[in-house]
Scaffold this motif. Structure first.
Motif, mmCIF file in Angstrom:
data_model
loop_
_atom_site.group_PDB
_atom_site.id
_atom_site.type_symbol
_atom_site.label_atom_id
_atom_site.label_comp_id
_atom_site.label_asym_id
_atom_site.label_seq_id
_atom_site.Cartn_x
_atom_site.Cartn_y
_atom_site.Cartn_z
ATOM 1 N N GLU A 45 4.229 1.956 2.278
ATOM 2 C CA GLU A 45 5.350 3.021 1.886
ATOM 3 C C GLU A 45 4.594 4.519 1.928
ATOM 4 O OE1 GLU A 45 7.781 2.421 -1.473
ATOM 5 O OE2 GLU A 45 8.235 0.117 -0.994
ATOM 6 N N ASP A 46 5.139 5.615 2.442
ATOM 7 C CA ASP A 46 4.609 6.839 2.377
ATOM 8 C C ASP A 46 5.671 7.476 1.486
ATOM 9 O OD1 ASP A 46 2.466 8.823 2.927
ATOM 10 O OD2 ASP A 46 3.823 9.778 4.258
ATOM 11 N N TRP A 47 4.792 7.973 0.358
ATOM 12 C CA TRP A 47 5.754 8.729 -0.540
ATOM 13 C C TRP A 47 5.342 10.252 -0.517
ATOM 14 C CZ3 TRP A 47 4.775 5.925 -5.750
ATOM 15 C CH2 TRP A 47 5.548 4.549 -5.432
ATOM 16 N N THR A 106 4.131 21.416 -12.774
ATOM 17 C CA THR A 106 4.118 20.907 -11.334
ATOM 18 C C THR A 106 3.491 19.530 -11.224
ATOM 19 O OG1 THR A 106 4.013 23.028 -10.245
ATOM 20 C CG2 THR A 106 3.640 21.197 -8.797
ATOM 21 N N VAL A 107 2.169 19.280 -11.984
ATOM 22 C CA VAL A 107 1.765 18.130 -12.164
ATOM 23 C C VAL A 107 2.448 17.035 -12.702
ATOM 24 C CG1 VAL A 107 -0.476 16.828 -12.842
ATOM 25 C CG2 VAL A 107 -0.472 19.098 -11.846
ATOM 26 N N ARG A 108 3.180 17.540 -14.065
ATOM 27 C CA ARG A 108 4.136 16.490 -14.682
ATOM 28 C C ARG A 108 5.518 16.016 -13.737
ATOM 29 N NH1 ARG A 108 3.467 20.628 -18.920
ATOM 30 N NH2 ARG A 108 2.266 19.747 -20.285
ATOM 31 N N GLU A 109 5.882 17.061 -12.911
ATOM 32 C CA GLU A 109 6.866 16.658 -11.957
ATOM 33 C C GLU A 109 6.534 15.620 -10.878
ATOM 34 O OE1 GLU A 109 8.372 20.336 -10.417
ATOM 35 O OE2 GLU A 109 9.003 20.857 -12.120
ATOM 36 N N ILE A 110 5.082 15.798 -10.578
ATOM 37 C CA ILE A 110 4.801 14.770 -9.405
ATOM 38 C C ILE A 110 4.592 13.709 -10.262
ATOM 39 C CG2 ILE A 110 2.689 14.316 -8.303
ATOM 40 C CD1 ILE A 110 2.157 17.233 -7.797
ATOM 41 N N ARG A 111 3.831 13.417 -11.325
ATOM 42 C CA ARG A 111 3.635 12.332 -12.192
ATOM 43 C C ARG A 111 4.756 11.647 -12.564
ATOM 44 N NH1 ARG A 111 3.146 13.562 -18.194
ATOM 45 N NH2 ARG A 111 5.329 13.930 -17.833
ATOM 46 N N ASP A 112 5.970 12.288 -12.744
ATOM 47 C CA ASP A 112 7.371 11.742 -13.224
ATOM 48 C C ASP A 112 7.939 10.984 -11.659
ATOM 49 O OD1 ASP A 112 6.986 12.615 -15.756
ATOM 50 O OD2 ASP A 112 8.375 14.184 -15.644
ATOM 51 N N GLN A 113 7.698 11.984 -10.584
ATOM 52 C CA GLN A 113 8.325 11.084 -9.437
ATOM 53 C C GLN A 113 7.637 9.925 -9.079
ATOM 54 O OE1 GLN A 113 8.797 13.946 -6.058
ATOM 55 N NE2 GLN A 113 8.614 15.601 -7.646
ATOM 56 N N ILE A 114 6.248 9.978 -9.144
ATOM 57 C CA ILE A 114 5.466 8.898 -9.064
ATOM 58 C C ILE A 114 5.803 7.537 -10.016
ATOM 59 C CG2 ILE A 114 3.051 7.617 -9.038
ATOM 60 C CD1 ILE A 114 1.832 10.474 -7.930
ATOM 61 N N ALA A 144 8.747 7.136 -11.363
ATOM 62 C CA ALA A 144 10.367 6.601 -11.051
ATOM 63 C C ALA A 144 10.176 5.791 -9.787
ATOM 64 C CB ALA A 144 11.209 7.731 -10.783
ATOM 65 N N ARG A 145 9.291 6.211 -8.724
ATOM 66 C CA ARG A 145 9.283 5.638 -7.851
ATOM 67 C C ARG A 145 8.485 4.084 -7.820
ATOM 68 N NH1 ARG A 145 7.854 9.829 -2.620
ATOM 69 N NH2 ARG A 145 9.707 11.481 -3.034
ATOM 70 N N GLY A 146 7.596 4.157 -8.750
ATOM 71 C CA GLY A 146 6.825 2.783 -8.974
ATOM 72 C C GLY A 146 7.740 1.787 -9.761
ATOM 73 N N LYS A 147 8.570 2.318 -10.666
ATOM 74 C CA LYS A 147 9.697 1.361 -11.326
ATOM 75 C C LYS A 147 10.552 0.851 -10.349
ATOM 76 C CE LYS A 147 11.316 2.748 -15.135
ATOM 77 N NZ LYS A 147 11.879 3.195 -16.443
ATOM 78 N N VAL A 165 0.797 -1.556 -0.098
ATOM 79 C CA VAL A 165 0.057 0.024 -0.024
ATOM 80 C C VAL A 165 0.943 1.237 0.185
ATOM 81 C CG1 VAL A 165 -1.633 1.596 1.140
ATOM 82 C CG2 VAL A 165 -1.836 -1.102 1.245
ATOM 83 N N ILE A 166 0.594 1.962 -1.023
ATOM 84 C CA ILE A 166 1.636 3.123 -1.323
ATOM 85 C C ILE A 166 0.672 4.317 -0.616
ATOM 86 C CG2 ILE A 166 2.876 4.935 -2.656
ATOM 87 C CD1 ILE A 166 3.988 2.150 -2.509
ATOM 88 N N THR A 167 0.990 5.280 0.116
ATOM 89 C CA THR A 167 0.268 6.294 0.744
ATOM 90 C C THR A 167 0.922 7.745 0.303
ATOM 91 O OG1 THR A 167 1.053 6.379 2.874
ATOM 92 C CG2 THR A 167 -0.708 5.159 2.536
ATOM 93 N N ILE A 168 0.148 8.429 -0.238
ATOM 94 C CA ILE A 168 0.711 9.995 -0.372
ATOM 95 C C ILE A 168 -0.233 11.068 0.224
ATOM 96 C CG2 ILE A 168 1.122 11.571 -1.993
ATOM 97 C CD1 ILE A 168 1.167 9.234 -4.119
ATOM 98 N N GLY A 169 0.366 11.405 1.708
ATOM 99 C CA GLY A 169 -0.472 12.394 2.486
ATOM 100 C C GLY A 169 -1.679 11.694 2.922
#
Length: 106
Positions: A66-68, A80-88, A90-93, A48-52
């Motif tokens: 995991e809390d991202w 900004t949304v693109r940056e969030i998407r890209d972080q998710i 990368a972390r998902g991979k 389970v990945i939690t975000i906030g």
């Protein structure tokens, strides 16, 4: 592997910027809607990945959590949304790679 996106307090509609940036990756979310993170979904999950989520997400022993820490994409500019998407992404991979290693260990 099955991935589900859900929220502890989901909005009534998807954030338009999220729909836009995900379409840039070839994912059409236009027919989707926000879903609640239910107790049953968490019970059926291995990871389970939690975000906030803070204290509002169901917690069950035996699950990997995991809390991202990421900003909420709501009302953010596209970049900004693109940056969030890209972080998710990368972390998902990284998570998938670690899960593959765990399942192939003797």
């Amino acid at each position: 592997m099955h991935v589900r996106s859900a929220g502890s307090l989901p909005a009534s509609v998807l954030e338009p910027a999220v729909v836009t940036v995900m379409s840039e990756m070839g994912l059409d979310l236009s027919g989707n809607y926000p879903k609640p993170l239910t107790d049953g979904v968490v019970r059926a999950s291995d990871v389970v990945i939690t975000i906030g989520c803070c204290d509002s997400c169901p917690i069950h022993p035996g699950r990997r959590y995991e809390d991202w820490e990421l900003p909420d994409p709501a009302h953010q500019p596209l970049e900004t949304v693109r940056e969030i998407r890209d972080q998710i992404h990368a972390r998902g991979k990284t998570l998938v790679d670690s899960l593959k290693k765990e399942t192939t260990l003797p």
